[in-house]
Design an enzyme around this catalytic site. Sequence first.
Site, PDB file in Angstrom:
ATOM      1  N   ASP A 162       0.863  -1.188   0.000  1.00 32.22           N
ATOM      2  CA  ASP A 162       0.000   0.000   0.000  1.00 32.22           C
ATOM      3  C   ASP A 162       0.899   1.238   0.000  1.00 32.22           C
ATOM      4  O   ASP A 162       2.010   1.214   0.521  1.00 32.22           O
ATOM      5  CB  ASP A 162      -0.924   0.023   1.225  1.00 32.22           C
ATOM      6  N   ILE A 163       0.376   2.303  -0.599  1.00 40.24           N
ATOM      7  CA  ILE A 163       1.139   3.552  -0.631  1.00 40.24           C
ATOM      8  C   ILE A 163       1.124   4.234   0.740  1.00 40.24           C
ATOM      9  O   ILE A 163       2.006   5.042   1.048  1.00 40.24           O
ATOM     10  CB  ILE A 163       0.594   4.481  -1.751  1.00 40.24           C
TER      11      ILE A 163
ATOM     12  N   LYS B 185     -12.300   0.958 -14.749  1.00 34.06           N
ATOM     13  CA  LYS B 185     -12.819  -0.320 -14.250  1.00 34.06           C
ATOM     14  C   LYS B 185     -13.284  -1.220 -15.402  1.00 34.06           C
ATOM     15  O   LYS B 185     -13.187  -2.439 -15.317  1.00 34.06           O
ATOM     16  CB  LYS B 185     -13.933  -0.073 -13.227  1.00 34.06           C
TER      17      LYS B 185
ATOM     18  N   ASN C 131      -5.724  -4.764  -6.192  1.00 31.34           N
ATOM     19  CA  ASN C 131      -6.919  -4.159  -5.622  1.00 31.34           C
ATOM     20  C   ASN C 131      -6.825  -2.644  -5.417  1.00 31.34           C
ATOM     21  O   ASN C 131      -7.848  -1.966  -5.440  1.00 31.34           O
ATOM     22  CB  ASN C 131      -7.193  -4.861  -4.275  1.00 31.34           C
TER      23      ASN C 131
ATOM     24  N   THR D 282     -16.319   1.598   2.641  1.00 25.85           N
ATOM     25  CA  THR D 282     -14.881   1.784   2.904  1.00 25.85           C
ATOM     26  C   THR D 282     -14.594   3.287   2.871  1.00 25.85           C
ATOM     27  O   THR D 282     -15.438   4.075   2.425  1.00 25.85           O
ATOM     28  CB  THR D 282     -14.015   1.121   1.806  1.00 25.85           C
TER      29      THR D 282
ATOM     30  N   TYR E  49     -13.413   7.009 -13.745  1.00 23.90           N
ATOM     31  CA  TYR E  49     -13.337   5.805 -12.899  1.00 23.90           C
ATOM     32  C   TYR E  49     -13.951   4.626 -13.653  1.00 23.90           C
ATOM     33  O   TYR E  49     -13.389   3.527 -13.700  1.00 23.90           O
ATOM     34  CB  TYR E  49     -14.096   6.068 -11.591  1.00 23.90           C
TER      35      TYR E  49
HETATM   36  N1  NAD Z   1     -15.707   1.231  -1.968  1.00 23.36           N
HETATM   37  C1  NAD Z   1     -16.467   0.954  -3.031  1.00 23.36           C
HETATM   38  O1  NAD Z   1     -17.666   1.270  -3.088  1.00 23.36           O
HETATM   39  C2  NAD Z   1     -15.895   0.200  -4.191  1.00 23.36           C
HETATM   40  C3  NAD Z   1     -16.784  -0.383  -5.114  1.00 23.36           C
HETATM   41  C4  NAD Z   1     -16.286  -1.077  -6.200  1.00 23.36           C
HETATM   42  C5  NAD Z   1     -14.925  -1.191  -6.352  1.00 23.36           C
HETATM   43  N2  NAD Z   1     -14.074  -0.624  -5.455  1.00 23.36           N
HETATM   44  C6  NAD Z   1     -12.640  -0.777  -5.689  1.00 23.36           C
HETATM   45  O2  NAD Z   1     -12.087  -1.483  -4.611  1.00 23.36           O
HETATM   46  C7  NAD Z   1     -10.692  -1.194  -4.527  1.00 23.36           C
HETATM   47  C8  NAD Z   1     -10.337  -0.914  -3.082  1.00 23.36           C
HETATM   48  O3  NAD Z   1     -11.028   0.255  -2.684  1.00 23.36           O
HETATM   49  P1  NAD Z   1     -11.613   0.467  -1.220  1.00 23.36           P
HETATM   50  O4  NAD Z   1     -13.059   0.751  -1.372  1.00 23.36           O
HETATM   51  O5  NAD Z   1     -11.170  -0.610  -0.332  1.00 23.36           O
HETATM   52  O6  NAD Z   1     -10.920   1.861  -0.891  1.00 23.36           O
HETATM   53  P2  NAD Z   1      -9.917   2.315   0.246  1.00 23.36           P
HETATM   54  O7  NAD Z   1      -9.657   3.745  -0.038  1.00 23.36           O
HETATM   55  O8  NAD Z   1     -10.432   1.903   1.575  1.00 23.36           O
HETATM   56  O9  NAD Z   1      -8.599   1.457  -0.054  1.00 23.36           O
HETATM   57  C9  NAD Z   1      -7.786   1.689  -1.161  1.00 23.36           C
HETATM   58  C10 NAD Z   1      -6.344   1.505  -0.730  1.00 23.36           C
HETATM   59  O10 NAD Z   1      -5.522   1.652  -1.894  1.00 23.36           O
HETATM   60  C11 NAD Z   1      -4.365   2.368  -1.502  1.00 23.36           C
HETATM   61  N3  NAD Z   1      -3.749   3.006  -2.666  1.00 23.36           N
HETATM   62  C12 NAD Z   1      -4.206   4.073  -3.360  1.00 23.36           C
HETATM   63  N4  NAD Z   1      -3.325   4.395  -4.322  1.00 23.36           N
HETATM   64  C13 NAD Z   1      -2.306   3.500  -4.239  1.00 23.36           C
HETATM   65  C14 NAD Z   1      -1.099   3.335  -4.957  1.00 23.36           C
HETATM   66  N5  NAD Z   1      -0.769   4.139  -5.960  1.00 23.36           N
HETATM   67  N6  NAD Z   1      -0.274   2.319  -4.601  1.00 23.36           N
HETATM   68  C15 NAD Z   1      -0.586   1.501  -3.571  1.00 23.36           C
HETATM   69  N7  NAD Z   1      -1.719   1.626  -2.846  1.00 23.36           N
HETATM   70  C16 NAD Z   1      -2.563   2.622  -3.179  1.00 23.36           C
HETATM   71  C17 NAD Z   1      -4.874   3.385  -0.509  1.00 23.36           C
HETATM   72  O11 NAD Z   1      -3.812   3.905   0.305  1.00 23.36           O
HETATM   73  C18 NAD Z   1      -5.892   2.567   0.272  1.00 23.36           C
HETATM   74  O12 NAD Z   1      -5.292   1.955   1.399  1.00 23.36           O
HETATM   75  C19 NAD Z   1     -10.452  -0.054  -5.492  1.00 23.36           C
HETATM   76  O13 NAD Z   1      -9.893  -0.557  -6.687  1.00 23.36           O
HETATM   77  C20 NAD Z   1     -11.838   0.493  -5.758  1.00 23.36           C
HETATM   78  O14 NAD Z   1     -11.933   1.117  -6.997  1.00 23.36           O
HETATM   79  C21 NAD Z   1     -14.537   0.055  -4.373  1.00 23.36           C
END
Ligand code: NAD
Length: 271
Positions: free
Chosen positions: A37-38, A154, A84, A185, A150
């Site tokens: 993670d970043i 996706k 992810n 989240t 976005y």
């Molecule tokens: N939350 C939703 O409603 C939802 C729905 C569908 C898909 N998603 C997808 O799920 C995935 C996870 O999202 P989430 O909801 O858990 O969000 P989140 O913000 O809780 O987690 C995302 C994580 O990715 C890390 N990150 C961001 N940029 C980065 C980089 N360049 N390198 C390494 N790490 C990085 C962030 O620091 C964070 O910890 C994403 O791809 C998002 O698009 C989320």
Amino acid sequence: MGTLEGKVAVVTGAASGIGLATARRLHSEGATIVAVDIAEAGTLKVADELEGIPVPADVSSPAAWELIARTARGLGGVDIVHLNAGVTTGREDIADLGDDEYRRIMAVNIDGVVFGARAMVPELILRGGGAMVATSSLAGLIAFPGDPIYTLTKHAVVGLVRSLAPRLKEQHITVNAVCPSLVDTPLINGEIRDLIIDSGFPLIGPEAVAEAVYHCVIGEETGKAIVVQAGLEPTAYRFARPPGPRQEGSEGKIPPGWLGDRGEPSPATPA
Ligand SMILES: NC(=O)c1ccc[n+]([C@@H]2O[C@H](COP(=O)([O-])OP(=O)(O)OC[C@H]3O[C@@H](n4cnc5c(N)ncnc54)[C@H](O)[C@@H]3O)[C@@H](O)[C@H]2O)c1
């Protein structure tokens, strides 16, 4: 004994939300977690909690993937990869999209998956096979006017996964995408979260998405886009085949399904 005892899993975006839930789920089955993670503090925290290996890194950097591959090799190799990490723009109006904002989302959501797959496939092959899962979104399957860029990223993830699958199958690697609807989240916060809750739309717990990822990992299906909705079992999305040409000639030279359906007219075929 868990089902993943002795396996090594690389999870990106592991410090929060879906990635954190997946890291915990895979660890609960005995996998050793390489948490990427970043967000440095969060990466160290999850690795500490799960007795895994932290790799604070930006998934959009090819150099980061070299480090991740080296780290995993130090553990014996990689069996499971969850690509992810992702971000949104939160912008509806394309005219408001900044250059940096655009480059960032493409870098994280697309480069992060492409560079990750490129680096991890040879590692999975070295182990004789494995499972790769990318987090797409329901926005990878439908039009989502709330954030068109976005949505673009996706859709790209779904197209990549489906196109990688046939070749990787020969190497005993499954590759699938999970396509969750709205998940509770930090990605969805503030006003948007309140709006969703007020509208009565059910948010999915990140654990439900982690469960869908786990099922992709232990299953044999590949090239699927798994829809995750509140109250529904994860379901593989059924794509319609677009119509193919009706002119005879190249059958047998082009693999079936590459250029559309030449068999029964698909529902999309005009009458
Ligand atoms: N939350 C939703 O409603 C939802 C729905 C569908 C898909 N998603 C997808 O799920 C995935 C996870 O999202 P989430 O909801 O858990 O969000 P989140 O913000 O809780 O987690 C995302 C994580 O990715 C890390 N990150 C961001 N940029 C980065 C980089 N360049 N390198 C390494 N790490 C990085 C962030 O620091 C964070 O910890 C994403 O791809 C998002 O698009 C989320």
